[in-house]
Design a protein around this motif. Structure first.
Motif, PDB file in Angstrom:
ATOM      1  N   LYS A 191       0.815  -1.208   0.000  1.00 15.29           N
ATOM      2  CA  LYS A 191       0.000   0.000   0.000  1.00 15.29           C
ATOM      3  C   LYS A 191       0.853   1.265   0.000  1.00 15.29           C
ATOM      4  N   ALA A 192       1.987   1.233   0.693  1.00 12.16           N
ATOM      5  CA  ALA A 192       2.904   2.373   0.646  1.00 12.16           C
ATOM      6  C   ALA A 192       3.424   2.575  -0.774  1.00 12.16           C
ATOM      7  N   ALA A 193       3.678   1.476  -1.467  1.00  8.09           N
ATOM      8  CA  ALA A 193       4.139   1.565  -2.853  1.00  8.09           C
ATOM      9  C   ALA A 193       3.080   2.196  -3.749  1.00  8.09           C
ATOM     10  N   ILE A 194       1.827   1.894  -3.490  1.00  6.42           N
ATOM     11  CA  ILE A 194       0.737   2.456  -4.278  1.00  6.42           C
ATOM     12  C   ILE A 194       0.688   3.978  -4.114  1.00  6.42           C
ATOM     13  N   GLU A 195       0.911   4.453  -2.896  1.00  7.48           N
ATOM     14  CA  GLU A 195       0.918   5.899  -2.676  1.00  7.48           C
ATOM     15  C   GLU A 195       2.080   6.564  -3.408  1.00  7.48           C
ATOM     16  N   MET A 196       3.228   5.891  -3.436  1.00  9.69           N
ATOM     17  CA  MET A 196       4.362   6.441  -4.175  1.00  9.69           C
ATOM     18  C   MET A 196       4.102   6.424  -5.674  1.00  9.69           C
ATOM     19  N   LEU A 197       3.359   5.438  -6.139  1.00 11.58           N
ATOM     20  CA  LEU A 197       2.984   5.399  -7.551  1.00 11.58           C
ATOM     21  C   LEU A 197       2.168   6.640  -7.902  1.00 11.58           C
ATOM     22  N   ALA A 198       1.207   6.976  -7.061  1.00  8.48           N
ATOM     23  CA  ALA A 198       0.380   8.159  -7.313  1.00  8.48           C
ATOM     24  C   ALA A 198       1.227   9.427  -7.325  1.00  8.48           C
ATOM     25  N   LYS A 199       2.175   9.504  -6.413  1.00 16.75           N
ATOM     26  CA  LYS A 199       3.030  10.689  -6.342  1.00 16.75           C
ATOM     27  C   LYS A 199       3.978  10.769  -7.535  1.00 16.75           C
ATOM     28  N   ASN A 200       4.598   9.649  -7.872  1.00 17.71           N
ATOM     29  CA  ASN A 200       5.616   9.644  -8.913  1.00 17.71           C
ATOM     30  C   ASN A 200       5.036   9.879 -10.308  1.00 17.71           C
ATOM     31  N   LEU A 201       3.826   9.381 -10.553  1.00 18.52           N
ATOM     32  CA  LEU A 201       3.246   9.482 -11.892  1.00 18.52           C
ATOM     33  C   LEU A 201       2.771  10.884 -12.244  1.00 18.52           C
ATOM     34  N   VAL A 202       2.762  11.790 -11.267  1.00 18.49           N
ATOM     35  CA  VAL A 202       2.388  13.173 -11.572  1.00 18.49           C
ATOM     36  C   VAL A 202       3.233  13.719 -12.721  1.00 18.49           C
ATOM     37  N   MET A 203       4.526  13.450 -12.692  1.00 23.76           N
ATOM     38  CA  MET A 203       5.436  13.996 -13.699  1.00 23.76           C
ATOM     39  C   MET A 203       5.108  13.495 -15.100  1.00 23.76           C
ATOM     40  N   GLU A 204       4.692  12.229 -15.202  1.00 19.37           N
ATOM     41  CA  GLU A 204       4.452  11.651 -16.520  1.00 19.37           C
ATOM     42  C   GLU A 204       3.028  11.853 -17.023  1.00 19.37           C
ATOM     43  N   LEU A 205       2.069  11.977 -16.095  1.00 21.57           N
ATOM     44  CA  LEU A 205       0.673  12.052 -16.511  1.00 21.57           C
ATOM     45  C   LEU A 205       0.132  13.484 -16.597  1.00 21.57           C
ATOM     46  N   ALA A 206       0.648  14.373 -15.759  1.00 20.39           N
ATOM     47  CA  ALA A 206       0.133  15.750 -15.761  1.00 20.39           C
ATOM     48  C   ALA A 206       0.223  16.436 -17.126  1.00 20.39           C
ATOM     49  N   PRO A 207       1.297  16.220 -17.908  1.00 23.84           N
ATOM     50  CA  PRO A 207       1.347  16.854 -19.230  1.00 23.84           C
ATOM     51  C   PRO A 207       0.200  16.436 -20.153  1.00 23.84           C
ATOM     52  N   HIS A 208      -0.440  15.318 -19.838  1.00 27.97           N
ATOM     53  CA  HIS A 208      -1.567  14.853 -20.649  1.00 27.97           C
ATOM     54  C   HIS A 208      -2.913  15.190 -20.018  1.00 27.97           C
ATOM     55  N   GLY A 209      -2.869  16.017 -18.972  1.00 25.54           N
ATOM     56  CA  GLY A 209      -4.109  16.410 -18.311  1.00 25.54           C
ATOM     57  C   GLY A 209      -4.710  15.318 -17.449  1.00 25.54           C
ATOM     58  N   ILE A 210      -3.901  14.357 -17.065  1.00 20.01           N
ATOM     59  CA  ILE A 210      -4.385  13.228 -16.263  1.00 20.01           C
ATOM     60  C   ILE A 210      -3.969  13.432 -14.812  1.00 20.01           C
ATOM     61  N   ARG A 211      -4.955  13.429 -13.915  1.00 20.08           N
ATOM     62  CA  ARG A 211      -4.679  13.535 -12.485  1.00 20.08           C
ATOM     63  C   ARG A 211      -4.643  12.134 -11.872  1.00 20.08           C
ATOM     64  N   ILE A 212      -3.840  11.965 -10.815  1.00 14.90           N
ATOM     65  CA  ILE A 212      -3.783  10.688 -10.118  1.00 14.90           C
ATOM     66  C   ILE A 212      -3.628  10.928  -8.622  1.00 14.90           C
ATOM     67  N   ASN A 213      -4.514  10.330  -7.840  1.00 18.22           N
ATOM     68  CA  ASN A 213      -4.507  10.462  -6.394  1.00 18.22           C
ATOM     69  C   ASN A 213      -4.792   9.103  -5.755  1.00 18.22           C
ATOM     70  N   ALA A 214      -4.701   9.066  -4.446  1.00 16.85           N
ATOM     71  CA  ALA A 214      -4.998   7.839  -3.705  1.00 16.85           C
ATOM     72  C   ALA A 214      -5.840   8.165  -2.484  1.00 16.85           C
ATOM     73  N   ILE A 215      -6.596   7.187  -2.043  1.00 17.73           N
ATOM     74  CA  ILE A 215      -7.277   7.269  -0.754  1.00 17.73           C
ATOM     75  C   ILE A 215      -6.698   6.190   0.143  1.00 17.73           C
ATOM     76  N   ALA A 216      -6.632   6.481   1.440  1.00 14.94           N
ATOM     77  CA  ALA A 216      -6.124   5.519   2.419  1.00 14.94           C
ATOM     78  C   ALA A 216      -7.183   5.327   3.501  1.00 14.94           C
TER      79      ALA A 216
END
Length: 257
Positions: A163-188
């Motif tokens: 689950k900690a890895a999943i949160e880092m996935l959401a944080k890390n993908l901001v750089m790759e997805l934001a240029p395409h207008g894609i948001r990514i977040n997580a709930i805990a």
């Protein structure tokens, strides 16, 4: 005046046969979305589709199977595109918990937790993000983590890692997805009353005592927060994890104490 109506959003939700995933699907349908739900158990998917078909203004179809499987991931994507023509949102909610003491935990259980929770989430997000990039209309992605990614919980080391890895996935993908207008977040989510947890007759009593707000969450509590993060109301929020636990991680008393 522009009177053109917005087309309904299309969302894929895994692990939606019951519990939190099912309630998120219900909330999205109430908001008028077109929903593809998945669960590993075919009977749960069939029952969920039958019940959800009477909800709200949206449409729902089901896809049973292992959400971490490449073929099932592709089937969900294909179903959404075939029936609804696009994918706007995804909730990577499917996951498993295999309890066990760290000193005795076996490799087979460890690898299965990582396969379903980490790899399943990663490759579902990848498949949907590729579609969203082609569509050039942006999108919103939501991952399901857990309070165990923030606070120690006995016998859940492997699960907490995933689950900690999943949160880092959401944080890390901001750089790759934001240029395409894609948001990514997580709930805990923290302690939540679901079909699984309520099999323990003491669960609600114990977690009502441990939670500062005086009760464990309902699935509706989690679904309301999920729907907000998916919606355009959260259009400037990305890379974040929202803890929904009634304040438990602020004080963190153990249920074993």
């Amino acid at each position: 005046m522009n009177t053109k109506m917005k087309s309904p959003k299309t969302v894929i939700i895994t692990g939606a046969g019951q519990g939190i995933g099912l309630e998120i699907a219900r909330k999205m349908l109430e908001n008028g979305s077109q929903v593809v739900i998945n669960d590993s158990e075919k009977s749960l998917v069939e029952d969920a589709v039958a019940n959800l078909s009477r909800v709200g203004k949206g449409s729902v179809i089901g896809c049973s199977g292992d959400a971490a499987s490449d073929s099932v991931i592709q089937e969900m994507v294909d179903l959404a595109l075939h029936h609804f023509g696009k994918i706007d949102q995804v909730v990577a909610n499917a996951g498993i918990t295999l309890f066990g003491n760290f000193l005795e935990y076996n490799r087979e259980d460890f690898m299965e937790v990582m396969r379903v929770n980490q790899a399943g989430t990663f490759f579902l997000v990848q498949a949907v993000a590729r579609v969203m990039k082609r569509q050039e209309e942006g999108g919103s992605i939501l991952l399901t983590s857990s309070v165990t990614a923030h606070q120690s919980h006995e016998n859940l080391t492997a699960y907490a890692m995933s689950k900690a890895a999943i949160e880092m996935l959401a944080k890390n993908l901001v750089m790759e997805l934001a240029p395409h207008g894609i948001r990514i977040n997580a709930i805990a989510p923290g302690a939540t009353l679901t079909e699984r947890t309520t099999t323990d007759p003491d669960y609600a009593k114990i977690w009502s005592q441990l939670t500062p707000l005086g009760r464990p969450a309902s699935t509706t509590d989690i679904a309301e927060a999920a729907a907000f993060l998916l919606s355009d109301a959260a259009r400037h929020i990305t890379g974040q994890t929202l803890v929904i636990d009634g304040g438990w991680t602020s004080v963190s008393p153990s249920p074993y104490s």
